[in-house]
Design an enzyme around this catalytic site. Structure first.
Site, PDB file in Angstrom:
ATOM      1  N   SER A  26     -37.319 -68.114  -6.723  1.00  0.00           N
ATOM      2  CA  SER A  26     -37.199 -66.979  -5.815  1.00  0.00           C
ATOM      3  C   SER A  26     -38.110 -65.832  -6.260  1.00  0.00           C
ATOM      4  O   SER A  26     -39.310 -66.028  -6.431  1.00  0.00           O
ATOM      5  CB  SER A  26     -35.732 -66.549  -5.716  1.00  0.00           C
ATOM      6  OG  SER A  26     -35.528 -65.629  -4.682  1.00  0.00           O
ATOM      7  N   GLU A  53     -35.307 -72.298   4.752  1.00  0.00           N
ATOM      8  CA  GLU A  53     -35.604 -71.028   4.085  1.00  0.00           C
ATOM      9  C   GLU A  53     -36.574 -70.152   4.872  1.00  0.00           C
ATOM     10  O   GLU A  53     -37.565 -70.643   5.417  1.00  0.00           O
ATOM     11  CB  GLU A  53     -36.228 -71.283   2.714  1.00  0.00           C
ATOM     12  CG  GLU A  53     -35.347 -72.027   1.745  1.00  0.00           C
ATOM     13  CD  GLU A  53     -35.879 -71.910   0.335  1.00  0.00           C
ATOM     14  OE1 GLU A  53     -36.198 -70.784  -0.093  1.00  0.00           O
ATOM     15  OE2 GLU A  53     -35.961 -72.939  -0.338  1.00  0.00           O
ATOM     16  N   HIS A  83     -31.912 -71.722   0.159  1.00  0.00           N
ATOM     17  CA  HIS A  83     -32.710 -71.076  -0.877  1.00  0.00           C
ATOM     18  C   HIS A  83     -32.231 -71.478  -2.282  1.00  0.00           C
ATOM     19  O   HIS A  83     -31.050 -71.469  -2.579  1.00  0.00           O
ATOM     20  CB  HIS A  83     -32.595 -69.560  -0.698  1.00  0.00           C
ATOM     21  CG  HIS A  83     -33.516 -68.747  -1.534  1.00  0.00           C
ATOM     22  ND1 HIS A  83     -34.882 -68.843  -1.453  1.00  0.00           N
ATOM     23  CD2 HIS A  83     -33.260 -67.796  -2.482  1.00  0.00           C
ATOM     24  CE1 HIS A  83     -35.425 -67.983  -2.292  1.00  0.00           C
ATOM     25  NE2 HIS A  83     -34.463 -67.349  -2.940  1.00  0.00           N
TER      26      HIS A  83
END
Length: 303
Positions: free
Chosen positions: A152, A246, A276
């Protein structure tokens, strides 16, 4: 077809986690959300058995050295330099600790995790400066083979770190693994696709809020913030993992294409219907599949 576990997780994220930026219709501060996430992380996820840590001081933060207790693993053969995600504003030490502990066991590895300063109190480029300093400290302690990983926002920082490392002539890792990385804070991709994404965790609003908290007026096209637009020549072999639900999927797709155009070796796995950073959710069959991809890639490159 997604597993039943994945369907349940997507529903939980959509109805509980996704609205978590608000409470009873009131917008929560990022500091409040951080406290809530830390409380949930420590309450519902136990610290992994056999994983111990040591904090190595940096100028403004620390580098955490994770290792398995003596007897739990042989002398480490490789090291993992792991940059945790959290939207630049949050951290979940137990969730990431469990994932990192599993990697350490499977790979006979030690791990080094920069506990970088968080936005909005410490905006760009402070987190990246901490990660780079942590990397330099890591290099002073480890001379063997290693992988750089990030998920991320940590994937953003890990990729930006690699660009900085190459520019400074420091030692590059033998390979890199990015999980659901946020690589284009300039948001230069397909806006129609972004707006139509059915992401169970992120909304456009939350994505822009976290981006704004990190940048605070800095140029989003600075390659230290949007490494997708950096000079990718000379990058190590790289594995990109993401889920097809995502908002950030296109970042991974575009990075894979740009890496290939730059002559880098790149592998990609985009798993259908996954949310995610799904490899961290150890209950998912798809997460276990993704972990096998990660282990096989690292073993092939470093062992």
């Amino acid at each position: 077809m997604a597993s039943w576990q994945a369907k349940v997780l997507n529903s939980v994220l959509s109805y509980i986690a996704k609205p978590g930026m608000h409470a009873r219709g009131t917008r929560l501060s990022l500091a409040d959300i951080r406290r809530r996430l830390l409380a949930l992380d420590s309450r519902y996820l136990a610290w992994p058995k056999g994983l111990v840590s040591e904090n190595l001081s940096l100028s403004h933060s620390c580098l955490i050295h994770y290792r398995l207790e003596p007897g739990a693993a042989p002398t480490p053969r490789i090291a993992i330099f792991y940059v945790r995600g959290g939207g630049f504003c949050f951290k979940t030490p137990n969730a990431h600790g469990r994932f990192i502990a599993d990697l350490c066991r499977e790979l006979d590895a030690d791990a080094y995790v920069p506990d970088y300063r968080l936005a909005p109190e410490h905006p760009f480029p402070a987190p990246l400066e901490d990660v780079l300093e942590g990397y330099e400290r890591f290099l002073s302690r480890w001379s063997g083979p290693f992988v750089v990983m990030g998920d991320s926002a940590g994937g953003n920082l890990a990729m930006s770190l690699l660009l900085q490392v190459k520019e400074k002539g420091l030692r590059l890792p033998g390979c890199a693994v990015l999980l659901s990385p946020a690589l284009d804070l300039g948001i230069t991709g397909n806006s129609e696709r972004l707006l139509s994404a059915d992401d169970p965790l992120f909304s456009i609003e939350s994505l822009l809020r976290l981006r704004g908290a990190y940048l605070q007026g800095a140029n989003p096209m600075d390659v230290r913030a949007s490494p997708l637009h950096g000079d990718l020549h000379g990058m190590p072999p790289m594995l990109l993992l993401a889920g097809t639900r995502e908002l950030l999927l296109e970042d991974s797709e575009r990075m894979a294409l740009r890496l290939r155009e730059s002559g880098a070796e790149v592998e990609q796995h985009f798993l259908a219907h996954m949310p995610h950073v799904f490899p961290l959710f150890e209950i998912l069959p798809e997460a276990r599949e993704a972990r096998e991809f990660i282990l096989e890639f690292i073993q092939r490159r470093l062992m």
